[in-house]
Design an enzyme around this catalytic site. Sequence first.
Site, PDB file in Angstrom:
ATOM      1  N   GLU A   1       0.655  -1.310   0.192  1.00  0.00           N
ATOM      2  CA  GLU A   1       0.165   0.048  -0.119  1.00  0.00           C
ATOM      3  C   GLU A   1       0.932   1.283  -0.161  1.00  0.00           C
ATOM      4  O   GLU A   1       0.355   2.310  -0.434  1.00  0.00           O
ATOM      5  CB  GLU A   1      -0.730  -0.067   1.122  1.00  0.00           C
ATOM      6  CG  GLU A   1      -1.970  -1.013   1.149  1.00  0.00           C
ATOM      7  CD  GLU A   1      -1.682  -2.385   1.502  1.00  0.00           C
ATOM      8  OE1 GLU A   1      -0.533  -2.753   1.959  1.00  0.00           O
ATOM      9  OE2 GLU A   1      -2.657  -3.252   1.696  1.00  0.00           O
TER      10      GLU A   1
ATOM     11  N   PHE B   1     -11.426  -7.259  14.327  1.00  0.00           N
ATOM     12  CA  PHE B   1     -10.483  -7.649  13.457  1.00  0.00           C
ATOM     13  C   PHE B   1     -10.044  -6.414  12.133  1.00  0.00           C
ATOM     14  O   PHE B   1     -10.811  -6.199  11.774  1.00  0.00           O
ATOM     15  CB  PHE B   1     -10.819  -8.895  12.703  1.00  0.00           C
ATOM     16  CG  PHE B   1      -9.743  -9.263  11.796  1.00  0.00           C
ATOM     17  CD1 PHE B   1      -8.438  -9.769  12.136  1.00  0.00           C
ATOM     18  CD2 PHE B   1     -10.131  -9.611  10.576  1.00  0.00           C
ATOM     19  CE1 PHE B   1      -7.423 -10.232  11.498  1.00  0.00           C
ATOM     20  CE2 PHE B   1      -8.937 -10.147   9.611  1.00  0.00           C
ATOM     21  CZ  PHE B   1      -7.524 -10.341   9.985  1.00  0.00           C
ATOM     22  N   GLN B   2      -8.640  -6.241  12.198  1.00  0.00           N
ATOM     23  CA  GLN B   2      -8.153  -5.220  11.488  1.00  0.00           C
ATOM     24  C   GLN B   2      -8.851  -3.884  11.544  1.00  0.00           C
ATOM     25  O   GLN B   2      -8.789  -3.191  10.583  1.00  0.00           O
ATOM     26  CB  GLN B   2      -8.445  -5.781   9.924  1.00  0.00           C
ATOM     27  CG  GLN B   2      -7.454  -6.905   9.791  1.00  0.00           C
ATOM     28  CD  GLN B   2      -7.309  -7.267   7.995  1.00  0.00           C
ATOM     29  OE1 GLN B   2      -7.975  -7.000   7.352  1.00  0.00           O
ATOM     30  NE2 GLN B   2      -6.339  -7.903   7.568  1.00  0.00           N
TER      31      GLN B   2
ATOM     32  N   LYS C   1     -17.325  -0.904   6.440  1.00  0.00           N
ATOM     33  CA  LYS C   1     -17.862  -1.702   5.323  1.00  0.00           C
ATOM     34  C   LYS C   1     -19.369  -1.736   5.181  1.00  0.00           C
ATOM     35  O   LYS C   1     -19.891  -1.776   3.946  1.00  0.00           O
ATOM     36  CB  LYS C   1     -17.756  -3.046   5.918  1.00  0.00           C
ATOM     37  CG  LYS C   1     -17.714  -4.173   4.703  1.00  0.00           C
ATOM     38  CD  LYS C   1     -17.089  -5.358   5.031  1.00  0.00           C
ATOM     39  CE  LYS C   1     -17.110  -6.461   4.075  1.00  0.00           C
ATOM     40  NZ  LYS C   1     -16.510  -7.782   4.486  1.00  0.00           N
TER      41      LYS C   1
ATOM     42  N   MET D   1      24.085   8.922   1.676  1.00  0.00           N
ATOM     43  CA  MET D   1      24.273  10.229   2.403  1.00  0.00           C
ATOM     44  C   MET D   1      24.565  10.322   3.721  1.00  0.00           C
ATOM     45  O   MET D   1      25.026  11.022   4.324  1.00  0.00           O
ATOM     46  CB  MET D   1      22.809  10.758   1.970  1.00  0.00           C
ATOM     47  CG  MET D   1      22.519  12.306   2.502  1.00  0.00           C
ATOM     48  SD  MET D   1      23.943  13.380   1.905  1.00  0.00           S
ATOM     49  CE  MET D   1      22.867  14.063   0.317  1.00  0.00           C
TER      50      MET D   1
HETATM   51  C1  LIG Z   1      12.698   5.854   4.796  1.00  0.00           C
HETATM   52  C2  LIG Z   1      13.760   6.672   5.342  1.00  0.00           C
HETATM   53  N1  LIG Z   1      14.685   5.940   6.192  1.00  0.00           N
HETATM   54  C3  LIG Z   1      15.901   6.626   6.513  1.00  0.00           C
HETATM   55  C4  LIG Z   1      16.181   7.821   5.961  1.00  0.00           C
HETATM   56  C5  LIG Z   1      17.686   8.429   6.379  1.00  0.00           C
HETATM   57  N2  LIG Z   1      18.550   8.360   5.038  1.00  0.00           N
HETATM   58  C6  LIG Z   1      18.526   9.646   4.108  1.00  0.00           C
HETATM   59  S1  LIG Z   1      19.420   9.348   3.133  1.00  0.00           S
HETATM   60  C7  LIG Z   1      19.731   7.778   3.161  1.00  0.00           C
HETATM   61  C8  LIG Z   1      20.785   6.861   2.476  1.00  0.00           C
HETATM   62  C9  LIG Z   1      20.063   6.482   1.206  1.00  0.00           C
HETATM   63  O1  LIG Z   1      20.989   5.663   0.685  1.00  0.00           O
HETATM   64  P1  LIG Z   1      20.734   5.403  -0.828  1.00  0.00           P
HETATM   65  O2  LIG Z   1      19.107   5.037  -1.385  1.00  0.00           O
HETATM   66  O3  LIG Z   1      21.743   4.010  -1.417  1.00  0.00           O
HETATM   67  O4  LIG Z   1      21.082   6.371  -1.861  1.00  0.00           O
HETATM   68  P2  LIG Z   1      22.799   7.165  -1.721  1.00  0.00           P
HETATM   69  O5  LIG Z   1      22.610   8.522  -0.724  1.00  0.00           O
HETATM   70  O6  LIG Z   1      23.586   6.412  -1.637  1.00  0.00           O
HETATM   71  O7  LIG Z   1      22.618   7.825  -3.090  1.00  0.00           O
HETATM   72  C10 LIG Z   1      19.206   7.489   4.360  1.00  0.00           C
HETATM   73  C11 LIG Z   1      19.401   6.135   5.155  1.00  0.00           C
HETATM   74  C12 LIG Z   1      15.219   8.249   4.886  1.00  0.00           C
HETATM   75  N3  LIG Z   1      15.515   9.463   4.335  1.00  0.00           N
HETATM   76  N4  LIG Z   1      14.160   7.626   4.563  1.00  0.00           N
END
Ligand SMILES: Cc1ncc(C[n+]2csc(CCOP(=O)(O)OP(=O)(O)O)c2C)c(N)n1
Lengths: 181, 637
Positions: free
Chosen positions: B77, B139-140, B189, B509
């Site tokens: 979803e 439920f749910q 529902k 990042m």
């Molecule tokens: C759902 C979620 N969890 C954690 C983060 C924290 N976060 C920001 S950038 C990042 C790394 C992203 O890694 P990747 O998708 O490999 O992209 P890259 O930075 O390597 O290009 C994380 C963990 C986030 N923005 N969103």
Amino acid sequence: MAKHILAALVENRPGVLARVANLFRRRSFNIDSLSVGRTQRDEMSRMTIVMESDSAEADRLVKNLYKLVDVVHVDHLHSQPSVVREMALVKVRATSDNRREVIQLCDIFRARIIDVSAESLVVEITGEEEKLENFTELVRPFGIVEMVRTGMIALGRGGHTLKDEGFKPNRSRAAARSNVL
Amino acid sequence: MSDEDAATNREAVNPEAVNPPDGGADAVVLTGAEIVCECLLHEGVDIVFGYPGGAILPTYDALTKYPQLHHVLTRHEQGASHMADGYARATGKVGVAMATSGPGATNLVTGIATAMMDSSPIVCITGQVPTGAIGSDAFQETDVTGITLPITKHNYLVTSIDELPEVMREAFHIARTGRPGPVLVDIPKDVQIQEAEFVYPTEPIQLAGYSPPKTARARQVAAALELIRKSKRPIILAGHGISMAGANEELAQLAEKAQIPIALTLLGKGAISEQHPLCLGMMGMHGGAEVNHAIQQADLLIALGMRFDDRVTGNLATYARGSRKIHVDIDPSEINKNVTVDVGIVGDLGEVLRQLLDRVERRPNKAWFDRIAEWRADSELREIVRPAEAPQHPAVPEGKLLGAQVIRDLFEFTAGGAITVTDVGQHQMWEAQYYQHERPHSLITSGGLGTMGFGLPAAIGAKMSRPDQEVWAIVGDGGFQMTMMELATAVQERVNVHIAIINNGFLGMVRQWQEFFYEERYNQTPMVNPDFCKLAEAYGIPTVRVTERGQIEEAVNASRAQTGGPTLIDFVVEKEEIVFPMVPAGADLDDMIRRPTPAEFERQQRERAAAAEVAEAETTELEAPAAAAALGSRFGV
Ligand SMILES: Cc1ncc(C[n+]2csc(CCOP(=O)(O)OP(=O)(O)O)c2C)c(N)n1
Ligand SMILES: [Mg+2]
């Protein structure tokens, strides 16, 4: 910092109170009191919100309240001549020894005694916040057994009213309407 | 969104709807579920993204009678809410997501919060346990209106079939007007099963507590014009609001007429062509250094449809201190929220800009542009992405493929004409830095919430919304794995979206923050990844792996040549690349970590080598820290 009194007209739809309360929490507004009650119109309730803050913060609250779809009108009563009242019920320890003294105090404050027992009196007092505070300070030495305050309610003086003209209740929704809770 | 878009939405009403919107037809008896479908048709909906389950099953059954409503079965979803969001952002039309009660609805939540932060118009329809069971922990059962209260523009729990048509109509109206946003409609529902006479309401929507502002007050317009007239170093900060209001033309005219340079927020990209001589590019944490300097040195900020997010202001106490400020936004609560302004104007940006345009005048100031040009020349010295045959910046590791190069080349080989949809991370910032957008709604990215996992599903939604457009999903190897199950959706629906994985084997990042601010302790950021090509091939998706810059053109062209469904390119890039410049969180906007110029870089290298020699002579046990320092120094950090 000053006391700000906001009055909000809200549609009587389920969940309105939750929305407003959530707004306080979510945007960390520090609220002194909130009171909700019916108005002259079945479809609307009125909330009175009191907060101690600077005026920018009060402004921010007004704008955020307006963002809620169910909030019809908000007024900053602080900036308007208005009448403000609050009620308190105070259960004061009072035995035959000192009951007269307490009753005298009540007379001075035009407070009403609405329940008497061997150990205590229940006093109803209405007025502006300061009056309520002065009264409770003076009866405190006798012993306040318990007490409850309604929170403030307020109306603008004279011709100053909260706008509700634009609001027409919805036909099919009227049936489904409930209170703000 | 613009009035024009709203009008298009209204005109798109399906002729096969039982009660055409002009009224007149006799009332018919329909179930609640059928009423939902009728209302969707009246709103011009053609696609619903969703996932079935017990509490929404009556509506899924009713959908069989409405073949005009194409339902896209997602694999989660969250994918449905992101797809609805991507669909909405690509056109300004309202996107629709549907899910069952409980877990179905809670899985929508991330997508709803994402849409809320970026003001994207979506309507989510969720099934709920029957009215009699609400509150019994059935439920749910989940309190979905409670859960989504702070992350929706508005939400409804429908308690009677009689209010259903009105609620549906209000939901779309609220989602698409004013500052757009997500609206959720929770339908028990039994309400879906009940029958009622259905007459589509034709009277205008009456919402006493909701009337989006339009034009600005004359006094405020005059005050703004006066500030503009007197300004010597003005700059326009253009945000998402420009494209949502369709005020792109007005923005260009204002900038041209008053000769004011424009800086863009991340979501503001596309507000004006980045090729436009007055467009400086992106501001903020990873914005251009010249842009941030210009903001800090400006004497007037004209903020249009942006909200002074902390990622664009840095330290608020030192932000653009010497400037007066004008802020135009449709949401009054944004004015004076983060930055106190001199003139706050609440209104529709198109309307307000036209009001300003009528009388704006200002003497251009060449010195201001010269200063910006100097800052830009300095940035260019430090630039790392250069044509393959040109002399490279000495910090570029020999023979390595850089993520930044991939984006620059993708920009070139798609002729800058694609809709790009990014995930969140370094690759997102490289896209923002190196893919120059020309048209509104051509960059779709999760700016406010920064939701990893957004990219792929949002790209599917965008492509389904704009099948005529080339759509690229630019995703990181981390974020891709959060919603990669939607590959199956893309295949099942034959959605021709091109997926570019910027595969650095790291949560890049976060790794960058660890390198800069956590002494290079790379805790939980390296990843063991699957073979993304094999993975995609399991879905029957054509793939290419790219490991050298010279392979990019062919791979991109091969992808573009495919039309029947998704394609995937695995770009295996340098693991430890940095996004420069960077304003550390909370630092002053012009206090940026910069990539060194070639001269600075070479000097640093010499100094390091000398220091290393001394260190080696003095002691032999420093190996580990020295290795770490060498790692950190590759890009001159
Ligand atoms: C759902 C979620 N969890 C954690 C983060 C924290 N976060 C920001 S950038 C990042 C790394 C992203 O890694 P990747 O998708 O490999 O992209 P890259 O930075 O390597 O290009 C994380 C963990 C986030 N923005 N969103
Ligand atoms: Mg990565």
